[in-house]
Design an enzyme around this catalytic site. Structure first.
Site, PDB file in Angstrom:
ATOM      1  N   GLY A  14      29.657   2.944 -15.955  1.00  0.00           N
ATOM      2  CA  GLY A  14      30.808   2.976 -15.047  1.00  0.00           C
ATOM      3  C   GLY A  14      32.065   3.424 -15.765  1.00  0.00           C
ATOM      4  CE  LYS A  15      34.625  -1.054 -20.130  1.00  0.00           C
ATOM      5  NZ  LYS A  15      34.801  -1.620 -21.468  1.00  0.00           N
ATOM      6  CG  ASP A  69      37.825  -5.605 -24.209  1.00  0.00           C
ATOM      7  OD1 ASP A  69      36.592  -5.489 -24.382  1.00  0.00           O
ATOM      8  OD2 ASP A  69      38.353  -6.688 -23.877  1.00  0.00           O
ATOM      9  CB  SER A  70      38.841  -3.168 -18.816  1.00  0.00           C
ATOM     10  OG  SER A  70      37.516  -2.686 -18.896  1.00  0.00           O
ATOM     11  N   GLY A 159      31.057  -2.799 -11.514  1.00  0.00           N
ATOM     12  CA  GLY A 159      31.567  -4.142 -11.817  1.00  0.00           C
ATOM     13  C   GLY A 159      32.035  -4.899 -10.583  1.00  0.00           C
ATOM     14  CE1 TYR A 160      33.299 -10.302 -11.785  1.00  0.00           C
ATOM     15  CE2 TYR A 160      33.798  -8.721 -13.522  1.00  0.00           C
ATOM     16  CZ  TYR A 160      33.303  -9.947 -13.121  1.00  0.00           C
ATOM     17  OH  TYR A 160      32.812 -10.817 -14.059  1.00  0.00           O
TER      18      TYR A 160
HETATM   19  P1  IMP Z   1      34.042  -4.898 -21.526  1.00  0.00           P
HETATM   20  O1  IMP Z   1      32.984  -3.856 -21.676  1.00  0.00           O
HETATM   21  O2  IMP Z   1      33.859  -6.082 -22.413  1.00  0.00           O
HETATM   22  O3  IMP Z   1      35.424  -4.297 -21.617  1.00  0.00           O
HETATM   23  O4  IMP Z   1      33.877  -5.487 -20.064  1.00  0.00           O
HETATM   24  C1  IMP Z   1      34.421  -4.894 -18.978  1.00  0.00           C
HETATM   25  C2  IMP Z   1      33.919  -5.603 -17.721  1.00  0.00           C
HETATM   26  O5  IMP Z   1      35.041  -5.842 -16.870  1.00  0.00           O
HETATM   27  C3  IMP Z   1      32.972  -4.728 -16.932  1.00  0.00           C
HETATM   28  O6  IMP Z   1      31.632  -4.937 -17.292  1.00  0.00           O
HETATM   29  C4  IMP Z   1      33.270  -5.166 -15.498  1.00  0.00           C
HETATM   30  O7  IMP Z   1      32.562  -6.339 -15.206  1.00  0.00           O
HETATM   31  C5  IMP Z   1      34.758  -5.476 -15.545  1.00  0.00           C
HETATM   32  N1  IMP Z   1      35.549  -4.284 -15.222  1.00  0.00           N
HETATM   33  C6  IMP Z   1      36.339  -3.560 -16.054  1.00  0.00           C
HETATM   34  N2  IMP Z   1      36.878  -2.513 -15.421  1.00  0.00           N
HETATM   35  C7  IMP Z   1      36.402  -2.567 -14.163  1.00  0.00           C
HETATM   36  C8  IMP Z   1      36.594  -1.722 -13.022  1.00  0.00           C
HETATM   37  O8  IMP Z   1      37.270  -0.689 -13.044  1.00  0.00           O
HETATM   38  N3  IMP Z   1      35.968  -2.120 -11.898  1.00  0.00           N
HETATM   39  C9  IMP Z   1      35.204  -3.239 -11.825  1.00  0.00           C
HETATM   40  N4  IMP Z   1      34.964  -4.035 -12.859  1.00  0.00           N
HETATM   41  C10 IMP Z   1      35.572  -3.706 -14.036  1.00  0.00           C
END
Ligand code: IMP
Length: 204
Positions: A14-15, A69-70, A159-160
């Site tokens: 997704g990212k 990181d999001s 994701g969400y």
């Molecule tokens: P990270 O890979 O540890 O940064 O985790 C990011 C997680 O945050 C993702 O797996 C999603 O669950 C959530 N997330 C981050 N950005 C989004 C977005 O744009 N839409 C929906 N969920 C997101």
């Protein structure tokens, strides 16, 4: 010198899709690593986690590296899922949720369960970016305010997205077109902020 290519410090599909689109607008090619380094996110902040990822991929590949990181911050849940967003379903807080279909689906079920009787439905998507050039680095941030819906809507994004409705929109994030999401999203804002910091891709 112009930044023409970056290695993304993620394999999250997704990212990756969003980053390729957002960076492509600035003529920057986004490369996906051939292995997932599975960084231990030991810190308590988005910024430090982004830094740890950018550093680990830089050490491994020695190429300009961009880490994201999001997550979703919900005040009524004390800031959770927050930095635990990707694996919230397995976190002790609020009890674990079984993965029946996908992890995203289990995360969504857990947030909806915890928010069932909750009136204050405010939430914020947050993204921190770290660009590691080895000899120097840059960081940026983007936020998107909204509310948590009572049930999932739409099938776009990841994701969400199906349970988040951005401020000023009648649709969930998963019902927006990719272009509409980029305009409103935390990641879109963080990329545009980063590009203005590095002067639209030129590293003067
Ligand atoms: P990270 O890979 O540890 O940064 O985790 C990011 C997680 O945050 C993702 O797996 C999603 O669950 C959530 N997330 C981050 N950005 C989004 C977005 O744009 N839409 C929906 N969920 C997101």
């Amino acid at each position: 010198m112009k930044l023409k290519k970056v290695l993304l410090a993620t394999t999250n599909a997704g990212k990756v899709k969003e980053m390729k689109r957002l960076l492509g607008f600035y003529g920057i090619d986004a490369e996906v690593p051939d292995e997932d380094l599975r960084i231990e996110e030991g810190s308590s902040s988005f910024l430090e986690n982004a830094y740890l990822k950018a550093q680990a991929y830089w050490e491994r590949y020695r190429k300009p590296t961009l880490a994201d990181d999001s997550g979703l911050v919900v005040p009524a849940l004390g800031g959770y899922p927050g930095i635990f967003s990707s694996r919230f379903y397995s976190h002790e807080y609020g009890g674990k949720e079984e993965v029946i279909a996908t992890k995203d689906d289990a995360n969504i079920r857990k947030v909806l369960r915890l928010m069932k009787e909750v009136k204050d439905r405010r939430a914020t998507f947050v993204a921190f970016l770290v660009l590691n050039l080895g000899y120097s680095g840059y960081w940026s941030k983007g936020e998107c305010n909204g509310v948590i819906l009572t049930e999932p809507k739409g099938s776009g994004g990841f994701g969400y997205d199906p349970i988040f409705q951005p401020e000023g929109s009648e649709k969930s994030m998963a019902e927006l077109t990719p272009e509409e999401k980029d305009l409103l999203s935390h990641r879109g804002k963080a990329v545009r902020n980063l590009m203005s910091i590095i002067k639209n891709g030129g590293l003067t």
